[in-house]
Design an enzyme around this catalytic site. Structure first.
Site, PDB file in Angstrom:
ATOM      1  N   CYS A   1      -4.094  10.004   1.217  1.00  0.00           N
ATOM      2  CA  CYS A   1      -3.090   8.664   0.871  1.00  0.00           C
ATOM      3  C   CYS A   1      -1.787   9.289   0.173  1.00  0.00           C
ATOM      4  O   CYS A   1      -0.660   9.367   0.922  1.00  0.00           O
ATOM      5  CB  CYS A   1      -3.734   7.854  -0.229  1.00  0.00           C
ATOM      6  SG  CYS A   1      -4.988   6.675   0.601  1.00  0.00           S
TER       7      CYS A   1
ATOM      8  N   LYS B   1       0.959  -1.225  -0.009  1.00  0.00           N
ATOM      9  CA  LYS B   1       0.092   0.022  -0.062  1.00  0.00           C
ATOM     10  C   LYS B   1       0.884   1.075  -0.069  1.00  0.00           C
ATOM     11  O   LYS B   1       0.688   2.216  -0.660  1.00  0.00           O
ATOM     12  CB  LYS B   1      -0.869  -0.046   1.366  1.00  0.00           C
ATOM     13  CG  LYS B   1      -1.707   1.303   1.378  1.00  0.00           C
ATOM     14  CD  LYS B   1      -2.685   1.773   0.273  1.00  0.00           C
ATOM     15  CE  LYS B   1      -3.672   2.690   0.275  1.00  0.00           C
ATOM     16  NZ  LYS B   1      -4.506   3.036  -0.540  1.00  0.00           N
TER      17      LYS B   1
END
Length: 417
Positions: A269, A215
């Site tokens: 993010c 991720k």
């Protein structure tokens, strides 16, 4: 024949990822309990409403709430699957803060039972899933938790990061491949069985640490590549070259795909996660660190250039967009918001904001004297137009409607920057 057991799923955190995930899981037939610390969020969901903007989410939430498949609460209850989707911010030194994750984990400890599955979805530093396991183990010594080489754990603990695009979340939650990392292979298989109930994309199992790094790597990859595009835009600006032409022509090379420059990088993010990698190995990450500085520095460049334009042009100024990306109402880490706040503080009531996804300005902007107007009013009343977000409605403005305006287009929708 005994009736099939209806899986009970608790989703902790009803934000931009948690609420859509809860709704999609509920649509698959599970009994979903959404947990949030904000009573207003709980009340909104229980009334069949939504507190965030996402394509088709309102209708989906209304449907699953009416069918009794989704309800919300501030209090945890016994469930079969616990999915943690809470924020993971960083502090002023860019050190990751996983306190929300650990607090969520501790909140489920009292209701855990043999056979339960605990899945962390929050973007987290490598090793966080193990810390979740450790926090639970301290509070529930009566249960066996997974460790390497231990195949007899009574609770499964895994990590499965979201990888969705705002505006397409409901589609991508189902269609995108998922990377499922278990503390042990058995944990990964139990989490896999859960995701297979609603995911059409491939579900690939690995270790929790690998999944955590995957991720972070995905978002750091985008950040580094955006930094390259932003650096190109700065050099092109200095040399008097149209960066949009440069990128369009360079991308005709079969092995070149330069991304789009802008006023910086935003969102929870891409603007945050690379720091998690840097913090874990600062001496080994000069490229990732530099990319973060380049992208943050691009915002400063935009502020400086916009300020010079405003001072030279006179009259009212329209800032087009506050969101971190096009066609969403998400302002987290938005470079456009930062630009707007600085310019509004400097130029006060000369600043008009055009943001079609909000009904009123955030307090810092409103307090500065800036006003919220629509695009038609901006075209009629403002002498200067500064494009900060490439919302579709801004792309629809033809050249003749903005003729005679002083324009600074940081998104390349109207011409060179």
């Amino acid at each position: 024949m005994a009736p099939k057991h209806q899986t009970k799923v608790a989703v902790l955190g009803l934000g931009y990822i948690g609420l859509p995930t809860a709704a999609v899981v509920a649509r698959s037939g599970a009994a979903v309990l959404g947990i949030d610390i904000h009573q207003t969020v709980v009340d909104t969901v229980n009334s069949g409403g939504v507190h965030i903007e996402e394509v088709d989410l309102d209708a989906l939430v209304q449907g699953v709430v009416q069918r009794g498949l989704l309800r919300a609460s501030t209090q945890i209850e016994r469930s079969d699957v616990f999915l943690i989707a809470v924020p993971t911010p960083f502090d002023d030194d860019h050190a990751p803060d996983i306190s929300h994750v650990l607090a969520a984990a501790r909140s489920i400890a009292p209701v855990l039972k043999i056979g339960d599955v605990v899945i962390l979805e929050s973007t987290s530093p490598v090793g966080t899933t193990e810390q979740v396991r450790d926090a639970l183990e301290v509070l529930r010594p009566d249960l066996k938790f997974p460790h390497a080489g231990n195949g007899a754990a009574e609770i499964a603990v895994a990590y499965c990061p979201e990888r969705v695009l705002p505006g397409r979340i409901l589609v991508e939650l189902i269609d995108n491949d998922r990377c499922i990392g278990g503390i042990t292979p058995r944990c990964a298989r139990k989490a896999l069985a859960f995701y297979r109930t609603f995911v059409r994309g491939a579900c690939v199992t690995t270790t929790a640490r690998v999944a955590e790094m995957v991720k972070l790597s995905e978002n750091a990859f985008r950040d580094v590549n955006i930094a390259f595009a932003n650096e190109l835009s700065l050099v092109s600006d200095k040399l008097g070259v149209d960066v949009w032409d440069v990128i369009a022509l360079a991308n005709r090379h079969p092995r070149v795909n330069i991304l789009t420059p802008g006023p910086g990088v935003g969102g929870h993010c891409v603007a945050v996660d690379p720091w998690f990698i840097v913090h874990s190995a600062p001496e080994l990450t000069p490229l990732i660190r530099t990319a973060r500085h380049v992208n943050d520095g691009k915002t400063d460049h935009v502020i400086a250039r916009a300020s010079a334009l405003i001072e030279a042009a006179g009259g009212r100024v329209a800032l087009l967009g506050l969101a971190f990306k096009a066609n969403v109402d998400d302002f987290r880490e938005s470079p456009a918001m930062r630009v707007a706040e600085v310019l509004a503080a400097r130029f006060g009531d000369r600043i008009a904001i055009v943001e079609p996804h909000i009904a009123e300005l955030p307090k810092p902007l409103a307090d500065s004297g800036a006003t919220l107007i629509d695009i038609d009013s901006a075209l009629a009343d403002c002498e200067t137009m500064i494009v900060l977000v490439d919302h579709d409605i801004f792309k629809s403005v033809p050249a003749d409607e903005r003729a005679g305006k002083a324009v600074y287009d940081t998104r390349g929708i109207w011409g060179p920057i």
